[in-house]
Design an enzyme around this catalytic site. Structure first.
Site, PDB file in Angstrom:
ATOM      1  CE  LYS A   1       8.006  -0.084  -5.503  1.00 34.56           C
ATOM      2  NZ  LYS A   1       7.078   0.568  -4.530  1.00 34.56           N
TER       3      LYS A   1
ATOM      4  CG  ASP B   1      -0.376   7.169  -2.067  1.00 39.01           C
ATOM      5  OD1 ASP B   1      -1.426   7.789  -2.347  1.00 39.01           O
ATOM      6  OD2 ASP B   1       0.408   6.759  -2.929  1.00 39.01           O
TER       7      ASP B   1
END
Length: 832
Positions: A541, A638
């Protein structure tokens, strides 16, 4: 006397009644036109189910008369016999002629229309319940002629449009000239099975609209198709060189059809049984961007943003700037810099090789060629295109394979969702950023560097960056952050027992962050697949420079997940901080994310109930570890299908801890004014009051559990006119005692019914409106493992109705009247 014992008047009356009864049976009451029967206006023939009627009609505002078939009322005519030869009076007759054909005669007994079958003899005509008018051989029962093989402007369920690839013969829809004139209006809709299979609307002999390639379930140029009632209903088949497209509605309670209107617009229609009218299921294609090739070669159209709608692709410029200034874009665009092959051809000096620029959510251009020899992946596709000098673009779609383009890119359009990633070949010099932007970026970087970077910080960074990526150490540094509006406070990041990777090593592992290795894009930035020299695969990422939240997520992930270790949590291998580069390195998950499996019609089949049950229990174990069993007590905040990654054995691992929060030992609830998360998964107390706790994750888990069982998304679920969400629909079925309807048919098995119903029960307990009513994850695990036999009934869930509002964002692709705006989502990572 006709009847003994009756008076003459009585006999005449009885004879009249018998005649009337017999005539009614032959004409009005039956679905058949037998030989010697004459049908004149206003007499009609109806199908047995009473839905379709055959007879003479006059269009609105017209005195001309036509033979046609209509559904329920003359306002919706689905087929016309003599569209180009109308009758001028009411003397038309429908009958079976002496040669066995069904014919329409005018007042002078001249044939104006005929089925024109040479083999007809002993025949009759029948109007079937499907709306198909057939001429039948009464001896054999064989169909001699069918109206379904001679369509008008309407495609009914069961009707086929076909193209014979060998002979070029087509069965197509043709538009009316106007709503009052059913003669040929200049537009036609046909199936075109060339290199890839597409639907085209033709204006005379020129393309006017196209559907994009067929991927086996939907057309890539119709983004809303997979999220509508047409999902899984359309079928394209090939038999001996003849390609057929048809539609079979699985839910027989819903009546749908497709018409080609007089403007050349393809309109899906749905029957409103309450109002007894046909209504557009969508508006069809109606914008300028939907017109074929409106922006010309290498031009791309977008309905979003301010006018003009057309622009040139990166590396291209208008061919005729004066025409473009007048908003006439048909001349298209041309390259600014020639490709390497072209330069080599003309003896230019050697230069750097061409590269590719990726466009996302694109309607694939026309003239795609399918590389049947490619059975690999997008990397193979790129290599094949790069080797071919004439290949100017490629796209990889897993249901189709590798598509390449060797001609001008025509009919390009940007979609708000779906579409494909199109990689366009550009000269190396066109792949960089604009020189003026580059100069400005350099100046800004220099100024920021002078202000923010102290000599001590610089030497400290140099010292740390030289350490090897595989060594473990304790490290502290100040990470300085800047954006275009204001300076942020310095943030201190503590990294303990975590590998620090060298940026060059990561660049090598990803082939310089090649677009072919890109797995997805999230709020943090792009995600790439990498491979070290020893063969270890990783997921990287990389913080995007335009990310507004990425640095905070980075700090959160490093401080939290680096201290966690569990088989159902994704493993953070290390990070990299060099200059402006901020990178997280994870273990690679070969089966990507859960949403790619449960929401994809093809991938759904790979997850039977046993595998889905294992995934549900694995997620529950991971959450239980976060809430109770780890050194830290963490609320994820989340949890959703795209944040559940699957390893090679389809074991689930919870990922993305950028929004997670750490609780102290005596804390069980916290409050925030900044609501983050993903719409459709956040709990009601968090969405309305900013309160979050373990029960917030329990709510998200309940949503996820129901999605796994149903195979349907909570955030894009539309069941009926009541605007029910997935929770609302599940609650309605629960109250009706019919929750079996909720189960994905692909996984239903009577032997597992008890376990499936138990999971739905647990899911409804998790999504109850009040947080205190929801179970803890420890209780959920016990219920899943059947340790708790008697489970209490659930109370009403939250968010059972979907709001209808005026939206400022894109409306849902499923229903133009219903919408929801995601104002709280900051992360939407793809599977990796």
């Amino acid at each position: 006397m006709l009847f003994v014992g009756f008076s003459e008047n009585t006999c005449l009356l009885l004879a009249f009644l018998i005649y009337s009864f017999t005539f009614t049976l032959m004409v009005s009451g039956l679905d058949t036109v037998a030989p010697s029967v004459l049908i004149q206006e206003p007499e009609t023939v109806s199908s047995n189910n009473g839905m379709f009627t055959l007879g003479f009609f006059r269009p609105q505002n017209s005195t001309r008369c036509y033979l046609g078939i209509w559904f329920m009322s003359e306002s919706f005519v689905v087929w016309v016999a003599n569209e180009n030869d109308p009758l001028t009076d009411s003397s038309g007759i429908l009958t079976i002629s002496g040669n066995g054909n069904l014919v329409v005669l005018n007042g002078q007994k001249q044939v104006v229309w005929s089925t024109n079958v040479s083999t007809a003899s002993n025949s009759s005509a029948q109007l079937l319940d499907s709306g198909n008018l057939v001429l039948i051989d009464r001896t054999t029962g064989a169909f001699l002629w069918q109206s379904f093989q001679h369509p008008s402007n309407t495609l009914l369920e069961g009707m086929k449009l076909s193209t014979n690839k060998k002979t070029g013969k087509k069965m197509l829809l043709t538009s009316w000239k106007s709503t009052s004139d059913p003669s040929y209006g200049g537009f036609s809709l046909s199936l075109e099975p060339h290199n890839v299979t597409e639907m085209f609307v033709w204006k005379e002999n020129h393309p006017y609209w196209r559907s994009g390639p067929w991927d086996g379930t939907a057309f890539l140029g119709i983004p809303w198709m997979t999220q509508s009632i047409f999902q899984n209903g359309v079928q394209i088949k090939e038999e001996e060189g003849i390609y057929n497209i048809s539609y079979d509605q699985t839910n027989k309670a819903i009546l749908v059809t497709i018409i080609l209107d007089s403007q050349g617009i393809v309109k899906p229609m749905i029957w409103n049984s309450k109002a007894n009218i046909w209504e557009p299921q969508r508006k069809g294609f109606h914008s300028e961007c939907d017109v074929y090739g409106i922006c010309g070669p290498s031009g791309i159209c977008s309905k979003r943003g301010s006018p003009p709608i057309c622009s040139c692709l990166k590396g291209f410029e208008p061919k005729n700037k004066e025409e473009w200034a007048r908003r006439n874009w048909t001349s298209g665009c041309m390259r600014r810099e020639a490709l390497q092959c072209e330069r080599d051809k003309y003896g230019s000096q050697a230069s750097k090789p061409d590269g590719y620029f990726k466009l996302e959510k694109i309607k694939p251009p026309d003239h795609a060629e399918l590389l049947l020899s490619i059975s690999g992946d997008i990397i193979d596709c790129q290599i094949m295109c790069l080797k071919n000098c004439s290949c100017i673009a490629y796209a990889y779609e897993r249901r189709i394979g590798c598509m390449v383009w060797n001609e001008d890119l025509l009919d390009l359009q940007i979609f708000p969702f779906r579409g494909v990633d199109l990689c366009i070949r550009l000269a190396h010099s066109e792949l960089g950023i604009d020189r003026r932007k580059m100069t400005a970026a350099i100046l800004i970087s220099v100024l920021i560097g002078i202000v923010l970077i102290t000599a001590f910080g610089y030497f400290l960074w140099k010292k740390v960056s030289k350490q090897k990526g595989d060594s473990f150490f304790h490290w502290e540094m100040h990470l300085q952050i800047h954006n275009s509006k204001r300076m942020r406070n310095l943030k201190q990041v503590k990294i303990q027992d975590l590998s620090l990777f060298d940026f060059r090593k990561l660049a090598t592992a990803t082939n310089n962050f090649d677009i072919a290795n890109k797995l997805g894009q999230g709020g943090f930035g792009p995600v790439y697949k990498g491979k070290f020299e020893d063969g270890q695969e990783i997921a990287i990422k990389r913080l995007s420079r335009s990310s507004g939240q990425g640095v905070e997520e980075f700090i959160n992930e490093v401080e939290l997940i680096s201290k966690l270790e569990h088989q159902n949590l994704v493993t953070l291998l290390g990070c990299c901080i060099e200059g402006e580069e901020v990178i997280l390195v994870y273990e690679f998950m070969p089966n990507k994310s859960l949403d790619e499996h449960i929401f994809d019609p093809l991938q759904q089949k790979s997850l039977d109930w046993g595998k889905r049950c294992n995934i549900i229990e694995g997620i529950a174990r991971g959450l239980l570890y976060l809430h109770r069993d780890s050194r830290l007590r963490i609320i994820h905040r989340d949890l959703k299908a795209s944040n559940i990654l699957l390893d090679e054995k389809l074991n689930p691992k919870i990922s993305d801890f950028g929004l997670a929060k750490l609780f102290g030992g005596d804390e069980d609830q916290a409050n925030t004014k900044r609501i983050v998360g993903t719409y459709g998964y956040i709990s009601p107390e968090y969405a309305t009051e900013g309160l979050y706790s373990e029960k917030s994750d329990v709510f998200s888990f309940g949503i996820l559990l129901l999605e796994v069982i149903t195979g349907r998304k909570n955030t894009s679920f539309y069941e009926d006119a009541e605007s029910l969400t997935l929770l609302g629909f599940a609650w309605k079925l629960w109250l009706d005692g019919n929750v079996i309807r909720l189960i994905d048919p692909k996984i239903y098995d009577a032997s597992f019914e008890k376990d499936l119903l138990r999971c739905i029960h647990i899911g409804l307990l998790c999504v109850q409106e009040l947080a205190k009513d929801r179970p803890t994850m420890a209780s959920v695990m016990s219920m899943l493992q059947s340790d708790i036999v008697d489970i209490s009934p659930p109370s009403q869930p939250a968010f059972i109705l979907r709001q209808t509002m005026s939206c400022t964002a894109e409306q849902t692709p499923n229903n133009d009247a219903l919408c929801s705006i995601n104002n709280v989502t900051i992360s939407k990572f793809e599977g990796r």
